[in-house]
Scaffold this active site. Structure first.
Site, mmCIF file in Angstrom:
data_model
loop_
_atom_site.group_PDB
_atom_site.id
_atom_site.type_symbol
_atom_site.label_atom_id
_atom_site.label_comp_id
_atom_site.label_asym_id
_atom_site.label_seq_id
_atom_site.Cartn_x
_atom_site.Cartn_y
_atom_site.Cartn_z
ATOM 1 C CB ALA A 100 0.624 -2.579 7.380
ATOM 2 C CB CYS A 101 -1.504 1.796 4.247
ATOM 3 S SG CYS A 101 -0.595 1.745 2.683
ATOM 4 N N PRO A 102 -3.726 -0.209 3.459
ATOM 5 C CG PRO A 102 -5.986 0.369 3.625
ATOM 6 C CD PRO A 102 -4.606 0.838 4.013
#
Length: 560
Positions: free
Chosen positions: A110-112
């Site tokens: 998961a990334c921003p």
């Protein structure tokens, strides 16, 4: 005695549920109970043919049996377990695979923004694990939600849980499993090294104790820095869809004329009310609320949203929203951790005590201490940006452009991006245009380099160049990461020079961008970019410069 049932075999949800019910009933008849979580158990009944290494069992009694035996004779299984269970001691090589089977890996990414790093890290993890002959399943927590969900059977069979996230995510389903946490960037660029570290440093995860995915760190100082960045990016990731939707709807209102929205009752006015009056109005409260949520979980959400709304109404802008988010999160967490109530009153903490006192404290601080000076700072910044002459605009464009291309989705890139996004709420559209244009340069430049210097690249790199070019058009600078990972000392300076040129030209041309994402496809929305032609010139100039520079400096000896 508290008994925990742990399956090493893959079974259906319904079958496992039925077995647990049967074992719970059999245990109750013998004055025992089934524990809901591993750490609460005194004894573990393990279902499988062979006991795998699992440090989470350390210090507990363990009894190995088969699924069929437990299902067909749960009462006898309980009796035999109580009589014959022996103490388990975890070995040092806890994450090593059994000799007769491949390692089972489950991972979460998961990334921003929930777009590039999330899926590229997932692909890198899957590719590496498959090359090692391991079984792997990667769950992606992207902007559209979770995909390729890890099931309870996958968790039960897993030897290692590999978490590659830059934001706070729910990991409760991995309670009791060996877990290693890293960033999406490291998982993507240094996959092999991170797995080597995982086998040495993985520890059992206990959800009650470790609520934050950012808790894993080599030292307290490092962990705190990583935590702050993770909290900020959690807020930004939840804010982005609001900004994208609002910006594009505002741009649509300009199709009818730049000032058409001022005419009440018109479609332009309705669009502006939706985009500017509603979506953009929620932008700072969402940013603040989810920063606080990342720090304190649900207790932080209310004071964070209220603090963000106050930051917006007081004119403190996105800087005020960031301050209120961290303030609300840590205040709510402090109250939750340190205010002790009688057992009969504990239910009042989440619905009365924490929201009331944290919101009151944050609100008063925002009004009497933070709001006015930060509002002055934001007004000064806005006026400076509006009154920039060509010289200062060029400098700002160069700085933002170079930052966007330095680490391609890393902290410095995200800092420049957050700066541009935050200023949209103040109707400052110039920095956002420079940021997105420069962010497209690295991936486009690598695609151009593979086209004009084909003999210097391997067949795989040539294919990667095509994919990189497409990703660049989508404003996904991470397409250049495979090239940067192989040759950072040449790729990164080439990208930074191209990005600096693009950022400077965008500012000189006075390009304004309403939407913070979308790349070249934002051109399909009338009014989203102005002026369009000069914006394309800025992007093309920087991309060509990057491509030509790298094509020149890349030595032929690097090709296979």
């Amino acid at each position: 005695m508290n008994i925990y049932l742990h399956s090493q075999e893959k079974r259906g949800n319904a079958t496992l549920f039925l077995l647990k019910q049967m074992v719970a009933k059999a245990a109750a008849q013998q004055n025992h109970q089934v524990a809901a979580q591993l750490q609460d158990a005194d004894m573990v009944i393990v279902l499988g043919q062979k006991l795998n290494n699992n440090p989470a069992f350390a210090g507990k009694k363990v009894y190995l049996t088969t699924f069929e035996q437990a299902f067909n004779a749960p009462e006898a299984t309980i009796q035999q377990a109580v009589a014959n269970a022996s103490a388990y001691q975890a070995t040092d090589d806890a994450a090593a695979p059994a000799a007769d089977r491949p390692l089972n890996i489950v991972a979460v990414t998961a990334c921003p923004t929930g777009v590039a790093h999330t899926f590229m890290a997932a692909e890198a993890i899957s590719t590496y694990c498959q090359k090692q002959g391991w079984n792997v399943k990667v769950e992606t927590r992207g902007q559209v939600g979770a995909s390729n969900l890890i099931s309870p059977e996958d968790v039960a069979a897993a030897d290692l849980v590999f978490i590659a996230t830059d934001i706070d995510v729910d990991l409760s389903k991995f309670d009791g499993k060996l877990m290693y946490h890293t960033s999406t960037g490291l998982a993507l660029k240094k996959t092999a090294q991170e797995f080597d570290k995982a086998f040495k440093e993985a520890k059992p995860y206990h959800h009650k104790q470790d609520n934050s995915t950012a808790a894993k760190a080599d030292s307290k100082e490092k962990g705190e820095k990583k935590g702050i960045y993770s909290h900020l990016m959690t807020g930004v990731s939840h804010m982005l869809p609001m900004v994208v939707a609002g910006g594009l709807i505002i741009a649509l209102s300009f199709v009818f004329g730049i000032e058409a929205f001022k005419q009440e009752g018109t479609l332009a006015a309705a669009l502006m009310k939706i985009g500017g009056g509603s979506a953009f109005a929620l932008m700072i409260p969402i940013l603040s609320g989810y920063i606080a949520y990342s720090i304190a979980d649900r207790p932080g959400l209310t004071p964070g949203l209220v603090g963000g709304m106050l930051a917006s109404s007081l004119g403190a802008g996105f800087i005020g929203g960031i301050i209120s988010g961290f303030l609300a999160g840590y205040v709510a967490k402090a109250i939750n951790d340190h205010v002790k109530l009688p057992q009969t009153m504990n239910a009042l903490k989440p619905i009365l005590i924490i929201p009331f006192f944290s919101t009151l404290i944050v609100g008063l601080i925002m009004i009497y201490i933070v709001g006015e000076p930060v509002a002055w700072l934001m007004n000064s910044m806005t006026e400076f940006l509006k009154g920039m002459q060509s010289g200062s605009a060029v400098v700002l464009g160069i700085i933002l452009g170079a930052m966007m291309c330095f680490d391609m989705g890393g902290p410095i890139n995200k800092a420049a991006y957050t700066f541009g996004v935050g200023l949209l709420a103040s109707s400052s559209y110039l920095p956002m245009a420079a940021v997105m244009a420069a962010g497209m340069v690295p991936a486009l430049g690598m695609g151009i380099a593979t086209f004009i210097a084909r003999k210097k690249f391997t067949a795989n790199e040539l294919e990667g160049g095509k994919a990189s070019f497409v990703l660049g058009l989508c404003f996904i600078s991470e397409g250049a990461i495979p090239f940067a990972a192989r040759d950072p000392m040449r790729v990164i300076p080439s990208c930074m020079l191209g990005g600096a040129l693009t950022g400077a030209l965008s500012m000189v041309f006075g390009v304004q961008l309403m939407a913070p994402h979308g790349g070249i496809f934002v051109l399909a929305i009338p009014g989203a970019i102005q002026p369009v032609l000069l914006y394309l010139v800025a992007i093309a100039a920087g991309s060509i410069l990057t491509g030509v520079l790298y094509a020149m400096v890349k030595p032929k000896t690097l090709a296979a």
